[in-house]
Design a protein around this motif. Structure first.
Motif, PDB file in Angstrom:
ATOM      1  N   GLN A  26       5.583  30.443  -5.937  1.00 12.49           N
ATOM      2  CA  GLN A  26       4.642  30.261  -7.038  1.00 12.49           C
ATOM      3  C   GLN A  26       5.339  30.223  -8.397  1.00 12.49           C
ATOM      4  O   GLN A  26       4.675  30.195  -9.429  1.00 12.49           O
ATOM      5  N   SER A  27       6.661  30.223  -8.398  1.00 11.08           N
ATOM      6  CA  SER A  27       7.416  30.175  -9.657  1.00 11.08           C
ATOM      7  C   SER A  27       8.789  29.568  -9.391  1.00 11.08           C
ATOM      8  O   SER A  27       9.216  29.438  -8.230  1.00 11.08           O
ATOM      9  N   LEU A  28       9.470  29.195 -10.462  1.00  3.56           N
ATOM     10  CA  LEU A  28      10.828  28.677 -10.330  1.00  3.56           C
ATOM     11  C   LEU A  28      11.758  29.734  -9.736  1.00  3.56           C
ATOM     12  O   LEU A  28      12.617  29.416  -8.898  1.00  3.56           O
ATOM     13  N   ARG A  29      11.581  30.964 -10.187  1.00  2.16           N
ATOM     14  CA  ARG A  29      12.451  32.045  -9.695  1.00  2.16           C
ATOM     15  C   ARG A  29      12.300  32.205  -8.184  1.00  2.16           C
ATOM     16  O   ARG A  29      13.299  32.310  -7.461  1.00  2.16           O
ATOM     17  N   GLU A  30      11.044  32.235  -7.698  1.00  3.56           N
ATOM     18  CA  GLU A  30      10.812  32.393  -6.273  1.00  3.56           C
ATOM     19  C   GLU A  30      11.305  31.167  -5.506  1.00  3.56           C
ATOM     20  O   GLU A  30      11.827  31.282  -4.395  1.00  3.56           O
ATOM     21  N   ALA A  31      11.173  29.975  -6.101  1.00  9.47           N
ATOM     22  CA  ALA A  31      11.644  28.753  -5.444  1.00  9.47           C
ATOM     23  C   ALA A  31      13.157  28.807  -5.236  1.00  9.47           C
ATOM     24  O   ALA A  31      13.659  28.432  -4.175  1.00  9.47           O
ATOM     25  N   ARG A  32      13.879  29.260  -6.261  1.00  5.79           N
ATOM     26  CA  ARG A  32      15.343  29.359  -6.138  1.00  5.79           C
ATOM     27  C   ARG A  32      15.729  30.352  -5.035  1.00  5.79           C
ATOM     28  O   ARG A  32      16.694  30.124  -4.292  1.00  5.79           O
TER      29      ARG A  32
ATOM     30  N   ASP B 183       6.839  30.005 -15.157  1.00  4.09           N
ATOM     31  CA  ASP B 183       8.098  30.305 -15.844  1.00  4.09           C
ATOM     32  C   ASP B 183       8.870  29.052 -16.247  1.00  4.09           C
ATOM     33  O   ASP B 183      10.081  29.088 -16.463  1.00  4.09           O
ATOM     34  N   GLY B 184       8.163  27.906 -16.374  1.00  2.00           N
ATOM     35  CA  GLY B 184       8.841  26.724 -16.878  1.00  2.00           C
ATOM     36  C   GLY B 184       8.390  25.440 -16.192  1.00  2.00           C
ATOM     37  O   GLY B 184       7.496  25.445 -15.329  1.00  2.00           O
ATOM     38  N   ASN B 185       9.017  24.338 -16.586  1.00  4.03           N
ATOM     39  CA  ASN B 185       8.722  23.033 -15.996  1.00  4.03           C
ATOM     40  C   ASN B 185       9.431  22.912 -14.653  1.00  4.03           C
ATOM     41  O   ASN B 185      10.604  23.268 -14.513  1.00  4.03           O
ATOM     42  N   GLY B 186       8.711  22.386 -13.662  1.00  2.00           N
ATOM     43  CA  GLY B 186       9.279  22.269 -12.328  1.00  2.00           C
ATOM     44  C   GLY B 186      10.550  21.442 -12.279  1.00  2.00           C
ATOM     45  O   GLY B 186      11.394  21.638 -11.391  1.00  2.00           O
ATOM     46  N   MET B 187      10.729  20.531 -13.226  1.00  2.00           N
ATOM     47  CA  MET B 187      11.920  19.681 -13.229  1.00  2.00           C
ATOM     48  C   MET B 187      13.199  20.473 -13.454  1.00  2.00           C
ATOM     49  O   MET B 187      14.285  19.996 -13.137  1.00  2.00           O
ATOM     50  N   ALA B 188      13.049  21.680 -14.013  1.00  2.00           N
ATOM     51  CA  ALA B 188      14.233  22.515 -14.232  1.00  2.00           C
ATOM     52  C   ALA B 188      14.921  22.830 -12.908  1.00  2.00           C
ATOM     53  O   ALA B 188      16.133  23.078 -12.870  1.00  2.00           O
ATOM     54  N   LEU B 189      14.150  22.795 -11.815  1.00  2.00           N
ATOM     55  CA  LEU B 189      14.731  23.087 -10.511  1.00  2.00           C
ATOM     56  C   LEU B 189      15.739  22.019 -10.095  1.00  2.00           C
ATOM     57  O   LEU B 189      16.706  22.303  -9.385  1.00  2.00           O
TER      58      LEU B 189
ATOM     59  N   VAL C  69      12.518  18.904   2.400  1.00  2.00           N
ATOM     60  CA  VAL C  69      11.690  18.319   1.351  1.00  2.00           C
ATOM     61  C   VAL C  69      11.116  19.442   0.483  1.00  2.00           C
ATOM     62  O   VAL C  69      10.726  20.495   0.992  1.00  2.00           O
ATOM     63  N   VAL C  70      11.108  19.205  -0.828  1.00  2.00           N
ATOM     64  CA  VAL C  70      10.533  20.147  -1.786  1.00  2.00           C
ATOM     65  C   VAL C  70       9.334  19.476  -2.443  1.00  2.00           C
ATOM     66  O   VAL C  70       9.468  18.426  -3.081  1.00  2.00           O
ATOM     67  N   LEU C  71       8.136  20.064  -2.247  1.00  2.00           N
ATOM     68  CA  LEU C  71       6.922  19.591  -2.905  1.00  2.00           C
ATOM     69  C   LEU C  71       6.775  20.412  -4.179  1.00  2.00           C
ATOM     70  O   LEU C  71       6.427  21.588  -4.127  1.00  2.00           O
ATOM     71  N   LEU C  72       7.059  19.794  -5.319  1.00  2.00           N
ATOM     72  CA  LEU C  72       7.311  20.527  -6.556  1.00  2.00           C
ATOM     73  C   LEU C  72       6.241  20.259  -7.607  1.00  2.00           C
ATOM     74  O   LEU C  72       6.087  19.131  -8.082  1.00  2.00           O
ATOM     75  N   ASP C  73       5.487  21.306  -7.972  1.00  2.00           N
ATOM     76  CA  ASP C  73       4.526  21.212  -9.071  1.00  2.00           C
ATOM     77  C   ASP C  73       5.307  21.153 -10.387  1.00  2.00           C
ATOM     78  O   ASP C  73       6.323  21.827 -10.550  1.00  2.00           O
ATOM     79  N   LEU C  74       4.834  20.335 -11.315  1.00  2.00           N
ATOM     80  CA  LEU C  74       5.548  20.183 -12.580  1.00  2.00           C
ATOM     81  C   LEU C  74       5.246  21.299 -13.561  1.00  2.00           C
ATOM     82  O   LEU C  74       6.032  21.558 -14.474  1.00  2.00           O
ATOM     83  N   ARG C  75       4.109  21.996 -13.391  1.00  2.00           N
ATOM     84  CA  ARG C  75       3.730  23.071 -14.310  1.00  2.00           C
ATOM     85  C   ARG C  75       3.735  24.405 -13.567  1.00  2.00           C
ATOM     86  O   ARG C  75       2.912  24.639 -12.683  1.00  2.00           O
ATOM     87  N   LEU C  76       4.674  25.263 -13.929  1.00  2.00           N
ATOM     88  CA  LEU C  76       4.826  26.559 -13.292  1.00  2.00           C
ATOM     89  C   LEU C  76       4.829  27.653 -14.348  1.00  2.00           C
ATOM     90  O   LEU C  76       5.123  27.398 -15.524  1.00  2.00           O
TER      91      LEU C  76
END
Length: 467
Positions: A32-38, A57-63, A48-55
């Motif tokens: 549910q966040s960039l931190r948890e995704a990492r 703790d930041g924009n999903g593109m940061a991943l 495959v990563v299904l990535l929401d753009l609005r998270l």
């Protein structure tokens, strides 16, 4: 079994998507966040990563900046709406595709069915470049000139993405071959590639052909008909001569591109479609938009990745390869091999090719038929230097010209057409078309090239004239 990571801050939406992913045979993890995704990616590399753009703790593109974590994972953006900006973002960051929320099961199924590791696509592009060095071919295209090298680079860059491609170039330059090469290098290669010439279908039938119709929706509709968008589901739809599409249909096409839904003629039920559109035109689409013949908003939606093909006269260094390629094709088909003499190659090199590669192919086919021996000489090749410029006969309008002269064809050698002042434009068009056809010895491809119209448009006009 593949593994998917769903990065979505809405817990209920993430759980629903995880269930849909599991039905497609993938294991699923959610974040549910960039931190948890990492953290999840460090534990297990997803396919495959299904990535929401609005998270939170930041924009999903940061991943995507964490190249070590992303590695060989395919990334699919999730967004609230499809837009030109989303397409450009997907291209810039190398995303494979994007999903429009709320995500439907059919959308997700289509995406997962074509999951392919980026390294696989890179390997295939590398193999194509190796083949280019050996044979001078890149997919369906032939040529090693600098203009074509730039085209190949652009194809390799855009093919693996989902963005719309708009191909422009003169008639006969190979726009459909470019579209097929883009399709064959894409993740959609296992699904259909369908091509439709928007200028060759009657305006009364084109909506039915593209979107389909229900039984009884109009006179003659004796059964349900699936249109191109349904038949190309999951694949690529090539819309050639798109600037010839009626304006009222352009509105419906724009809606399909923005929502992924359409309705058959005579139906009130929305149909979902997952199609990549590659458009093409042999005229400047911006000029067509300025003239009111092409919707500006549709142009912006389609022209995410413009690709302009060079005419043959600007890449004559490819001529020997093209001649060899076409003669080999003809020889295999006819069972007899023939080659062009140095004199024939010289004659071909001095011609300007108003009909481009298509005209070259037809010229070689005729010369092959007319040559009795194993060599093709310059006897049956284009000779008239006045045809080098590829210009149509000039129309003049002397005041004394009689209106009754409209029915008569001018002498092919005169290069002029006399038109009375006040003659209706339709009559002028008819006279110029027929005079040009006579000037080029009823060679339809060269006539179309000289007039600056597609071959299909020329055929439609001749049909109207009863010829």
């Amino acid at each position: 079994m593949g593994h998917a990571l769903i990065v979505e801050d809405d817990a209920d939406a993430a759980r629903m998507m995880a269930q849909l992913v599991a039905k497609e045979g993938f294991s699923a993890a959610t974040a549910q966040s960039l931190r948890e995704a990492r953290r999840q990616m460090a534990l297990q590399q997803p396919d495959v990563v299904l990535l929401d753009l609005r998270l939170p703790d930041g924009n999903g593109m940061a991943l995507l900046d964490d190249t070590d974590l992303i590695g060989n994972s395919e990334v699919v953006f999730m967004t609230g709406h499809a837009s030109l900006e989303t397409s450009i973002q997907a291209l810039r960051y190398g995303a494979a595709d994007y999903l429009v929320k709320p995500v439907s099961a059919r959308q997700l199924q289509s995406i997962l069915s074509r999951v392919m590791k980026p390294s696989v696509l890179k390997d295939e592009v590398r193999l194509l470049h190796d083949d280019l060095q050996r044979s001078g071919r890149f997919g369906h295209l032939v040529g090693t000139s600098q203009p074509m090298a730039q085209i190949y680079e652009q194809i390799a860059r855009v093919a693996g993405t989902s963005v719309s491609v708009f191909i422009t170039g003169e008639s006969g330059t190979g726009k459909e071959l470019v579209a097929r090469t883009v399709h064959d290098l894409s993740r959609r290669r296992a699904r259909p590639f369908l091509a439709v010439n928007c200028g060759a279908i009657s305006p009364n039938l084109i909506e039915s052909e593209i979107f389909g119709h229900e039984k009884g929706s109009f006179t003659g509709a004796e059964r349900q008909h699936q249109g191109f968008f349904e038949r190309a589901h999951g694949g690529t739809l090539f819309l050639d001569e798109i600037t010839e599409m009626p304006l009222e249909l352009q509105v419906k096409l724009l809606r399909v591109l923005e929502t992924g839904t359409f309705m058959r003629v005579g139906s009130t039920t929305l149909q979902e479609t997952d199609v990549r559109v590659v458009a093409a035109a042999n005229r400047d689409p911006a000029q067509a938009a300025a003239q009111g013949r092409f919707r500006e908003d549709l142009l912006y939606r389609l022209n995410v990745f413009p690709l302009e093909l060079p005419p043959l006269r600007e890449r004559l260094e490819d001529l020997p390869l093209l001649v060899k390629h076409f003669l080999h094709e003809i020889g295999q088909r006819e069972g007899v091999a023939k080659r062009a003499t140095p004199e024939a190659m010289q004659r071909l090199a001095t011609y300007r090719w108003p009909g481009n590669v298509r005209e070259l192919r037809n010229v070689l086919q005729r010369a092959w038929v007319m040559s009795s021996g194993p060599e093709i000489t310059d006897q049956w090749l284009p000779r008239d230097p006045s045809q080098v410029a590829g210009a149509a006969p000039v129309a003049t309008a002397p005041a004394a010209a009689p209106a009754a002269g409209l029915a008569a064809l001018p002498a092919a050698a005169s290069g002029t057409v006399e038109v009375a002042i006040g003659t209706p434009l339709a009559a002028v068009e008819r006279q110029v078309i027929l005079a040009t056809l006579a000037h080029y010895g009823h060679h339809k491809e060269r006539t179309a090239a000289a007039l600056g119209v597609s071959l299909k448009t020329l055929y439609n006009r001749l049909k109207e004239y009863g010829l």
